[in-house]
Design an enzyme around this catalytic site. Structure first.
Site, short mmCIF file in Angstrom:
data_model
loop_
_atom_site.label_atom_id
_atom_site.label_comp_id
_atom_site.label_asym_id
_atom_site.label_seq_id
_atom_site.Cartn_x
_atom_site.Cartn_y
_atom_site.Cartn_z
N HIS A 136 0.93 -1.25 0.00
CA HIS A 136 0.00 0.08 0.07
C HIS A 136 0.84 1.34 0.02
O HIS A 136 0.33 2.44 -0.10
CB HIS A 136 -0.88 0.13 1.08
CG HIS A 136 -1.87 -1.06 1.25
ND1 HIS A 136 -2.66 -1.37 0.37
CD2 HIS A 136 -2.03 -2.19 2.06
CE1 HIS A 136 -3.37 -2.57 0.58
NE2 HIS A 136 -3.17 -3.01 1.91
N ASP A 170 -2.61 -10.85 -1.84
CA ASP A 170 -2.86 -10.47 -0.54
C ASP A 170 -4.34 -10.13 -0.77
O ASP A 170 -4.81 -9.95 -1.89
CB ASP A 170 -2.10 -9.29 -0.16
CG ASP A 170 -2.53 -8.47 1.19
OD1 ASP A 170 -1.67 -8.74 1.94
OD2 ASP A 170 -3.46 -7.99 1.32
N HIS A 172 -5.78 -7.73 0.11
CA HIS A 172 -6.16 -6.33 -0.18
C HIS A 172 -5.68 -5.75 -1.60
O HIS A 172 -4.21 -6.33 -1.90
CB HIS A 172 -5.62 -5.26 0.88
CG HIS A 172 -6.32 -5.53 2.31
ND1 HIS A 172 -5.69 -6.37 3.23
CD2 HIS A 172 -7.48 -5.20 3.02
CE1 HIS A 172 -6.27 -6.66 4.24
NE2 HIS A 172 -7.54 -5.65 4.10
N ASP A 259 -4.01 -13.14 4.42
CA ASP A 259 -5.24 -12.63 4.93
C ASP A 259 -6.46 -13.05 4.02
O ASP A 259 -7.53 -12.52 4.56
CB ASP A 259 -5.19 -11.00 5.29
CG ASP A 259 -4.41 -10.24 3.96
OD1 ASP A 259 -4.23 -10.82 2.84
OD2 ASP A 259 -4.23 -9.26 4.32
C1 OKP Z 1 -2.47 -4.12 4.87
B1 OKP Z 1 -2.02 -5.68 3.84
C2 OKP Z 1 -9.32 -3.17 10.43
C3 OKP Z 1 -9.07 -1.85 9.57
C4 OKP Z 1 -7.84 -2.18 8.82
C5 OKP Z 1 -6.14 -1.64 6.83
C6 OKP Z 1 -5.98 -2.85 6.12
C7 OKP Z 1 -4.36 -2.97 5.78
C8 OKP Z 1 -3.99 -4.10 5.43
N1 OKP Z 1 -9.54 -2.37 11.77
N2 OKP Z 1 -7.40 -1.52 7.43
O1 OKP Z 1 -2.60 -5.34 2.54
O2 OKP Z 1 -2.55 -6.97 4.59
ZN ZN Z 2 -3.81 -7.29 3.27
#
Ligand code: OKP
Ligand code: ZN
Length: 316
Positions: A136, A170, A172, A259
């Site tokens: 990110h 990932d 995300h 994840d």
């Molecule tokens: C980083 B990676 C939950 C909100 C979290 C941020 C996610 C970042 C993910 N309390 N939001 O891509 O695993």
């Molecule tokens: Zn992620």
């Protein structure tokens, strides 16, 4: 396969993130890397090597030098337990700066670049256990637990030696990585992720984002519904691997997040623990020199074993 790891990540340990105006415990913990490296030792997945230092210019090829300097200065100026949310270079409230942040983020980049060096020296597969993660982090912004974009920096470094494909698995979307190569035709970015209409980072990762100018067609986004199960995922992955095969890169970088696991506390498609050996096997089937870079994965009780299942597919 060689594993690149250092415990320098431990000095980056933010106490909280801000979610809906409320402070919640930080999900991107040092324990994540600890359980992964413990599994690698137990299962003898590979010799573990330490990262070698690399010049800042490789980071500055992807990130604005003022951004890099500001992160260094903020880390250095903080008191021992200080936590800073600098407003200017930050895209959200999930990447606080602490005294050890710069050093840990730089060590993660060194782990990625050391992995890249190993590929250049004919290693078939390397795993860089990067923490904090990177996908990110954009040209001049930290966000989503990320400060420097380990995968983008390594991809750019390797691109001097041949075409590079990045496969981002990932949960995300890797908005920072996409941005870094959006108008380049020599680095293909392919990402499978939860639909950004309802998942972080929200604004990017839609299927219609395919690149710009010379880069048109060299970004591939595959948004997935949260109901995606093992069989669905493997089907989509095979299609994605087809694009990579067609691109015929010299090197493959996998932005490996875990994840997507059904019981992940912040992500979670419907993938069971069986999925990760199949995913690894499918990717290893490309038979490309491959560097695996750690991104997300937050279920600390399962993370070691699913990462281990995945990595074992790249041995020998
Ligand atoms: C980083 B990676 C939950 C909100 C979290 C941020 C996610 C970042 C993910 N309390 N939001 O891509 O695993
Ligand atoms: Zn992620």
């Amino acid at each position: 396969m060689k594993v690149v790891y250092t415990d320098a990540h431990r000095q980056h340990n933010p106490p909280f993130e801000i979610y809906d105006d409320v402070k919640v415990p930080y999900a991107e913990t040092a324990a994540r890397a600890e359980v992964i490296i413990a599994t690698i030792r137990e299962q003898q997945i590979g010799p573990i090597v330490s990262p070698r230092d690399h010049a800042l210019r490789y980071i500055e090829a992807i990130h604005l030098p003022e951004y890099v300097r500001s992160l260094r200065r903020h880390s250095q100026q903080l008191d021992t337990n200080g936590v800073l949310y600098p407003s200017y270079f930050m895209s959200d409230t999930y990447a606080p700066v602490t005294p050890g942040t710069f050093a840990a983020a730089r060590a993660a980049v060194d782990a990625a670049l050391t992995g890249a060096d190993l590929l250049l020296h004919e290693e078939a597969a390397v795993y860089s256990l990067c923490r904090p993660p990177g996908h990110h982090a954009a040209h001049h912004s930290m966000g989503g637990y990320c400060y420097f974009n380990n995968a983008a920096i390594a991809a750019n470094y390797l691109s001097a030696h041949g075409r590079v494909a990045i496969l981002d698995i990932d949960y995300h979307h890797g908005n920072g990585t996409q941005d870094a190569f959006y108008d380049r035709a020599d680095v293909l970015y392919v990402s499978l992720h939860a639909d950004p209409a309802t998942a972080y980072p929200y604004g990017s990762g839609f299927a219609h984002e395919t690149g710009r100018g010379k880069g048109r067609g060299f970004t591939v986004n595959v948004p997935l519904p949260k109901t995606t199960n093992d069989a669905d995922y493997l089907r989509v992955l095979r299609t994605a691997l087809g694009y990579i095969k067609k691109f015929a890169p010299e090197y493959l970088i996998v932005s490996a997040g875990f994840d997507t696991f059904i019981d992940d506390p912040i992500g979670g498609l419907r993938l069971t623990h069986h999925a990760y050996s199949s995913i690894g096997k499918a990717i290893a089937g490309l038979s490309l020199p491959t560097m695996i870079i750690q991104e997300g994965g937050y279920n600390v009780s399962h993370l070691g074993s699913i990462v281990g299942d995945f990595l074992k597919q790249f041995q020998g």
